[in-house]
Design a protein around this motif. Structure first.
Motif, short mmCIF file in Angstrom:
data_model
loop_
_atom_site.label_atom_id
_atom_site.label_comp_id
_atom_site.label_asym_id
_atom_site.label_seq_id
_atom_site.Cartn_x
_atom_site.Cartn_y
_atom_site.Cartn_z
N GLY A 43 39.59 52.62 36.09
CA GLY A 43 38.16 52.78 36.26
C GLY A 43 37.83 53.52 37.54
N ILE A 47 33.51 51.47 43.79
CA ILE A 47 32.66 50.47 43.17
C ILE A 47 32.71 49.16 43.95
CG2 ILE A 47 32.99 51.43 40.86
CD1 ILE A 47 34.85 49.08 40.26
N THR A 49 31.75 44.85 42.95
CA THR A 49 31.24 43.90 41.96
C THR A 49 30.51 42.75 42.65
OG1 THR A 49 33.33 42.71 41.91
CG2 THR A 49 33.02 44.45 40.27
N VAL A 123 28.10 45.69 38.46
CA VAL A 123 28.98 46.65 39.13
C VAL A 123 28.12 47.68 39.85
CG1 VAL A 123 30.89 48.28 38.89
CG2 VAL A 123 30.66 46.38 37.27
N VAL A 125 28.19 51.22 41.41
CA VAL A 125 29.01 52.43 41.27
C VAL A 125 28.57 53.47 42.30
CG1 VAL A 125 29.69 54.31 39.74
CG2 VAL A 125 29.39 52.00 38.82
N GLN A 144 28.84 48.85 30.85
CA GLN A 144 28.42 50.23 31.14
C GLN A 144 29.43 50.93 32.05
OE1 GLN A 144 24.55 49.29 32.69
NE2 GLN A 144 23.55 49.45 30.70
N HIS A 145 30.03 50.19 32.99
CA HIS A 145 31.08 50.78 33.82
C HIS A 145 32.24 51.24 32.95
CE1 HIS A 145 35.04 50.33 35.87
NE2 HIS A 145 34.46 51.18 36.71
N SER A 146 32.57 50.41 31.94
CA SER A 146 33.65 50.77 31.03
C SER A 146 33.35 52.05 30.28
CB SER A 146 33.81 49.64 30.03
OG SER A 146 35.09 49.29 29.86
N LYS A 149 33.81 54.98 32.62
CA LYS A 149 35.24 55.24 32.78
C LYS A 149 35.81 55.97 31.57
CE LYS A 149 38.19 52.44 31.29
NZ LYS A 149 39.03 51.26 30.95
#
Length: 271
Positions: A43, A47, A49, A123, A125, A144-146, A149
């Motif tokens: 990823g 970032i 978390t 997360v 970003v 959404q981060h996934s 990525k």
């Protein structure tokens, strides 16, 4: 307030004044032109978390000033904040109602109230905004981060992404919200002169992760109690009053052993 930065993260509330920086808004229907400065197969690396609390359009997102203790799965096991206690109160009522054979609608309503006050994993970003020429931070869900990525992973080989500009967009509402990232194929046509200058100037520049520090509003117990009361919750139900402090919480079984309602999603937080 503790957050996890970079690779470790992979594995102004109501007028308050303890925020040093702010999120860059990425609302549904908007697009940002950005440079991605850090990426691995796991990823993005720029970032951080955190677990955010709040109620959409009612109580702006905050983190507890006194960190709750969480297990490896993120469930609170100690030092419960007032909001953790409120969440736990409703979840336990929901599980008891379920065990007693109450209606599905009644059980769901109680668990939704528990989810309302629960801290949700988010997360932050870090990206470089080509329009402003500054490092920025956007707030997204883990899902959404996934998606971000997965959109970028094809450009990881030979660090191609470092030489590219991208558009990041958000579309949809509530649980249908989607964040997408697309490359700007023709930089000469896709960027303004100023954006092109910023693109060239930012080459090989690392992201300033100090921006993550102080971006979240930290609410103490008294403020959290005030927010609960503002939402109509009787804090006396969890043994608190307006001037009281949260303790370790009820001694009944931890809610972490139960599954949460599958139809509730945290993608509609106010960012």
């Amino acid at each position: 307030m503790a957050i996890l930065k970079g690779n470790a993260a992979l594995e102004d509330l109501n007028g308050g004044g303890n925020k040093k920086h702010s999120f860059t808004s990425l609302k549904s229907g908007t697009t940002l032109k950005v440079r991605v400065k850090g990426l691995t197969r796991s990823g993005l690396t720029d970032i951080a978390t955190y677990f955010g609390y709040g109620i959409f359009k009612q109580v702006d997102t905050f983190v507890p000033k006194n960190d709750p203790v969480r297990d490896a799965r993120g469930f609170v096991t100690g030092n419960h904040s007032p909001w953790d206690l409120a969440s736990k109160y409703f979840y336990e009522l929901g599980f008891k109602a379920e065990d007693a054979g109450k209606s599905e609608a009644e059980v769901k309503k109680l668990k939704e109230s528990g989810y309302r006050y629960k801290g949700k994993k988010r997360v932050m970003v870090g990206l470089y905004d080509l329009t402003s020429g500054k490092d920025i931070v956007i707030d997204v869900s883990p899902k959404q981060h996934s998606a971000i990525k997965n959109s970028l992973i094809d450009y990881l080989e030979d660090d191609q992404y470092k030489e590219m500009a991208f558009k990041i967009s958000k579309k949809g509402d509530g649980t249908d919200t989607v964040v997408t990232v697309t490359p700007i194929i023709n930089v000469a046509k896709g960027l303004t002169d100023e954006e092109k200058e910023n693109f060239e100037a930012s080459a090989e520049e690392p992201f300033n992760d100090a921006i993550f520090d102080g971006i979240l509003y930290e609410a103490d117990d008294a403020e959290q109690i005030e927010f609960l009361q503002k939402d109509g919750f009787d804090v006396g139900l969890i043994g608190l009053s307006g001037a009281a402090k949260a303790d370790a919480g009820p001694t009944s079984a931890e809610i972490s052993e139960k599954d949460e309602p599958a139809d509730i999603n945290d993608d509609d937080l106010p960012f």
